[in-house]
Design a protein around this motif. Structure first.
Motif, PDB file in Angstrom:
ATOM      1  N   LYS A 115     -35.747  49.058  92.642  1.00  0.00           N
ATOM      2  CA  LYS A 115     -34.582  48.949  91.764  1.00  0.00           C
ATOM      3  C   LYS A 115     -34.992  48.682  90.311  1.00  0.00           C
ATOM      4  O   LYS A 115     -34.148  48.372  89.477  1.00  0.00           O
ATOM      5  CB  LYS A 115     -33.687  47.810  92.264  1.00  0.00           C
ATOM      6  CG  LYS A 115     -33.181  48.022  93.675  1.00  0.00           C
ATOM      7  CD  LYS A 115     -32.377  46.858  94.158  1.00  0.00           C
ATOM      8  CE  LYS A 115     -31.885  47.126  95.574  1.00  0.00           C
ATOM      9  NZ  LYS A 115     -30.825  46.238  95.973  1.00  0.00           N
ATOM     10  N   LYS A 153     -33.129  50.322  87.156  1.00  0.00           N
ATOM     11  CA  LYS A 153     -31.798  49.763  86.862  1.00  0.00           C
ATOM     12  C   LYS A 153     -31.909  48.329  86.345  1.00  0.00           C
ATOM     13  O   LYS A 153     -31.146  47.922  85.457  1.00  0.00           O
ATOM     14  CB  LYS A 153     -30.926  49.809  88.107  1.00  0.00           C
ATOM     15  CG  LYS A 153     -30.572  51.217  88.524  1.00  0.00           C
ATOM     16  CD  LYS A 153     -29.770  51.253  89.789  1.00  0.00           C
ATOM     17  CE  LYS A 153     -29.516  52.701  90.188  1.00  0.00           C
ATOM     18  NZ  LYS A 153     -28.832  52.827  91.460  1.00  0.00           N
ATOM     19  N   ILE A 154     -32.858  47.578  86.875  1.00  0.00           N
ATOM     20  CA  ILE A 154     -33.042  46.199  86.434  1.00  0.00           C
ATOM     21  C   ILE A 154     -33.509  46.172  84.982  1.00  0.00           C
ATOM     22  O   ILE A 154     -33.038  45.360  84.180  1.00  0.00           O
ATOM     23  CB  ILE A 154     -34.023  45.456  87.365  1.00  0.00           C
ATOM     24  CG1 ILE A 154     -33.413  45.299  88.767  1.00  0.00           C
ATOM     25  CG2 ILE A 154     -34.402  44.102  86.795  1.00  0.00           C
ATOM     26  CD1 ILE A 154     -34.374  44.819  89.834  1.00  0.00           C
ATOM     27  N   LYS A 155     -34.428  47.072  84.621  1.00  0.00           N
ATOM     28  CA  LYS A 155     -34.912  47.120  83.238  1.00  0.00           C
ATOM     29  C   LYS A 155     -33.795  47.496  82.268  1.00  0.00           C
ATOM     30  O   LYS A 155     -33.707  46.940  81.170  1.00  0.00           O
ATOM     31  CB  LYS A 155     -36.076  48.101  83.114  1.00  0.00           C
ATOM     32  CG  LYS A 155     -37.377  47.557  83.650  1.00  0.00           C
ATOM     33  CD  LYS A 155     -38.510  48.544  83.420  1.00  0.00           C
ATOM     34  CE  LYS A 155     -39.841  47.955  83.821  1.00  0.00           C
ATOM     35  NZ  LYS A 155     -40.956  48.884  83.554  1.00  0.00           N
ATOM     36  N   ALA A 195     -30.606  46.889  82.707  1.00  0.00           N
ATOM     37  CA  ALA A 195     -29.749  45.702  82.619  1.00  0.00           C
ATOM     38  C   ALA A 195     -30.400  44.620  81.761  1.00  0.00           C
ATOM     39  O   ALA A 195     -29.716  43.922  80.996  1.00  0.00           O
ATOM     40  CB  ALA A 195     -29.441  45.176  84.021  1.00  0.00           C
ATOM     41  N   ALA A 196     -31.712  44.471  81.872  1.00  0.00           N
ATOM     42  CA  ALA A 196     -32.421  43.464  81.067  1.00  0.00           C
ATOM     43  C   ALA A 196     -32.339  43.802  79.584  1.00  0.00           C
ATOM     44  O   ALA A 196     -32.169  42.909  78.751  1.00  0.00           O
ATOM     45  CB  ALA A 196     -33.866  43.356  81.518  1.00  0.00           C
ATOM     46  N   GLU A 253     -28.677  41.127  80.337  1.00  0.00           N
ATOM     47  CA  GLU A 253     -28.205  40.467  81.564  1.00  0.00           C
ATOM     48  C   GLU A 253     -29.229  39.426  82.015  1.00  0.00           C
ATOM     49  O   GLU A 253     -30.402  39.737  82.234  1.00  0.00           O
ATOM     50  CB  GLU A 253     -28.001  41.489  82.684  1.00  0.00           C
ATOM     51  CG  GLU A 253     -26.750  42.310  82.538  1.00  0.00           C
ATOM     52  CD  GLU A 253     -26.507  43.178  83.763  1.00  0.00           C
ATOM     53  OE1 GLU A 253     -26.867  42.775  84.880  1.00  0.00           O
ATOM     54  OE2 GLU A 253     -25.950  44.269  83.575  1.00  0.00           O
ATOM     55  N   ASP A 295     -29.471  37.773  84.897  1.00  0.00           N
ATOM     56  CA  ASP A 295     -30.002  37.978  86.247  1.00  0.00           C
ATOM     57  C   ASP A 295     -31.143  38.996  86.244  1.00  0.00           C
ATOM     58  O   ASP A 295     -32.144  38.827  86.947  1.00  0.00           O
ATOM     59  CB  ASP A 295     -28.901  38.440  87.208  1.00  0.00           C
ATOM     60  CG  ASP A 295     -27.926  37.330  87.563  1.00  0.00           C
ATOM     61  OD1 ASP A 295     -28.235  36.154  87.279  1.00  0.00           O
ATOM     62  OD2 ASP A 295     -26.856  37.645  88.129  1.00  0.00           O
ATOM     63  N   ALA A 296     -31.001  40.042  85.469  1.00  0.00           N
ATOM     64  CA  ALA A 296     -32.055  41.054  85.383  1.00  0.00           C
ATOM     65  C   ALA A 296     -33.317  40.459  84.774  1.00  0.00           C
ATOM     66  O   ALA A 296     -34.434  40.753  85.224  1.00  0.00           O
ATOM     67  CB  ALA A 296     -31.577  42.241  84.565  1.00  0.00           C
ATOM     68  N   ILE A 319     -35.048  38.329  87.371  1.00  0.00           N
ATOM     69  CA  ILE A 319     -35.766  39.178  88.330  1.00  0.00           C
ATOM     70  C   ILE A 319     -37.071  39.688  87.726  1.00  0.00           C
ATOM     71  O   ILE A 319     -38.131  39.626  88.361  1.00  0.00           O
ATOM     72  CB  ILE A 319     -34.882  40.348  88.803  1.00  0.00           C
ATOM     73  CG1 ILE A 319     -33.699  39.831  89.617  1.00  0.00           C
ATOM     74  CG2 ILE A 319     -35.699  41.353  89.611  1.00  0.00           C
ATOM     75  CD1 ILE A 319     -32.618  40.873  89.891  1.00  0.00           C
ATOM     76  N   LEU A 320     -37.005  40.200  86.506  1.00  0.00           N
ATOM     77  CA  LEU A 320     -38.211  40.722  85.862  1.00  0.00           C
ATOM     78  C   LEU A 320     -39.239  39.626  85.613  1.00  0.00           C
ATOM     79  O   LEU A 320     -40.445  39.851  85.787  1.00  0.00           O
ATOM     80  CB  LEU A 320     -37.853  41.413  84.538  1.00  0.00           C
ATOM     81  CG  LEU A 320     -37.171  42.763  84.637  1.00  0.00           C
ATOM     82  CD1 LEU A 320     -36.849  43.304  83.248  1.00  0.00           C
ATOM     83  CD2 LEU A 320     -38.023  43.758  85.414  1.00  0.00           C
ATOM     84  N   TYR A 353     -27.933  45.376  91.980  1.00  0.00           N
ATOM     85  CA  TYR A 353     -28.573  46.563  91.420  1.00  0.00           C
ATOM     86  C   TYR A 353     -28.802  47.582  92.521  1.00  0.00           C
ATOM     87  O   TYR A 353     -29.797  47.564  93.225  1.00  0.00           O
ATOM     88  CB  TYR A 353     -29.895  46.184  90.739  1.00  0.00           C
ATOM     89  CG  TYR A 353     -29.694  45.161  89.662  1.00  0.00           C
ATOM     90  CD1 TYR A 353     -29.200  45.521  88.429  1.00  0.00           C
ATOM     91  CD2 TYR A 353     -29.974  43.811  89.905  1.00  0.00           C
ATOM     92  CE1 TYR A 353     -28.981  44.583  87.449  1.00  0.00           C
ATOM     93  CE2 TYR A 353     -29.768  42.856  88.934  1.00  0.00           C
ATOM     94  CZ  TYR A 353     -29.273  43.245  87.705  1.00  0.00           C
ATOM     95  OH  TYR A 353     -29.063  42.310  86.742  1.00  0.00           O
TER      96      TYR A 353
END
Length: 186
Positions: free
Chosen positions: A112, A115-117, A119-120, A124, A126-127, A130-131, A185
């Motif tokens: 994912k 999509k996480i990048k 969002a970051a 965001e 949460d993103a 996660i990263l 995500y």
């Protein structure tokens, strides 16, 4: 899951023991199971006796014991998997099991990551959590596995995440990471 400090020497020693034991037991059990299956179910010897009876006999296609040997390998893999599964929470496997779990989480995140990048970059939190966890865990695992080839790249990505966190005025730690954060995500 939280990141914990791992004794690299103990981890490498135990991992090497597990790898050598797994390969050795796979070899021995495969041969054992294959031999037992061939002795119980094979008819190759019977076919050879029939071929030798008469020179004028119709040629019979030679049968192989491949399927019994393959089944022996599969049974050996299942036996080894059962032993590893039963021992995974033992003290000996503490570091190995921890690293295995971290690698599973990294795989989930990697699927994912695009999509996480995105969002970051949009800020965001949460993103970014996660990263931050992803790159910190990668640094830890790469150092434990002596994978120094891409260590600089991972360190650069982690610094970029740190800069994004600082620009947004956030305070993020690896303890904030929870696997449930990945659900958003898709």
């Amino acid at each position: 899951m939280q990141l914990i400090d791992i004794d690299k020497a103990r981890y490498r020693k135990h991992l090497n023991i597990v790898i050598i034991s797994f390969i050795g037991s796979l070899l021995v059990l495969s041969l054992l199971f294959g031999t037992i299956l061939i002795s119980l179910f094979s008819t190759v010897g019977d076919t050879n006796a029939l071929l030798q009876v008469g020179a004028d006999a119709v040629q019979v296609e030679q049968e192989s014991n491949f399927r019994y040997n393959l089944l022996g390998v599969i049974l050996a893999l299942l036996a080894n998997a059962a032993v590893l599964h039963s021992l995974k929470r033992s003290d000996f496997f503490t570091e190995i099991y921890y690293v295995w779990q971290i690698k599973q989480l990294q795989n989930l995140i990697y699927r994912k990551l695009k999509k996480i990048k995105i969002a970051a970059k949009a800020g965001e939190e949460d993103a970014l959590i996660i990263l931050f966890f992803y790159y910190q865990s990668q640094l830890q695992v790469y150092k434990l596995d002596d994978n120094t080839i891409t260590l600089e790249t991972i360190e650069r990505h982690r610094q970029e995440v740190d800069e994004s966190i600082a620009e947004l005025g956030l305070s993020i730690t690896t303890e904030q990471f929870n696997k449930s954060l990945l659900a958003q995500y898709k």
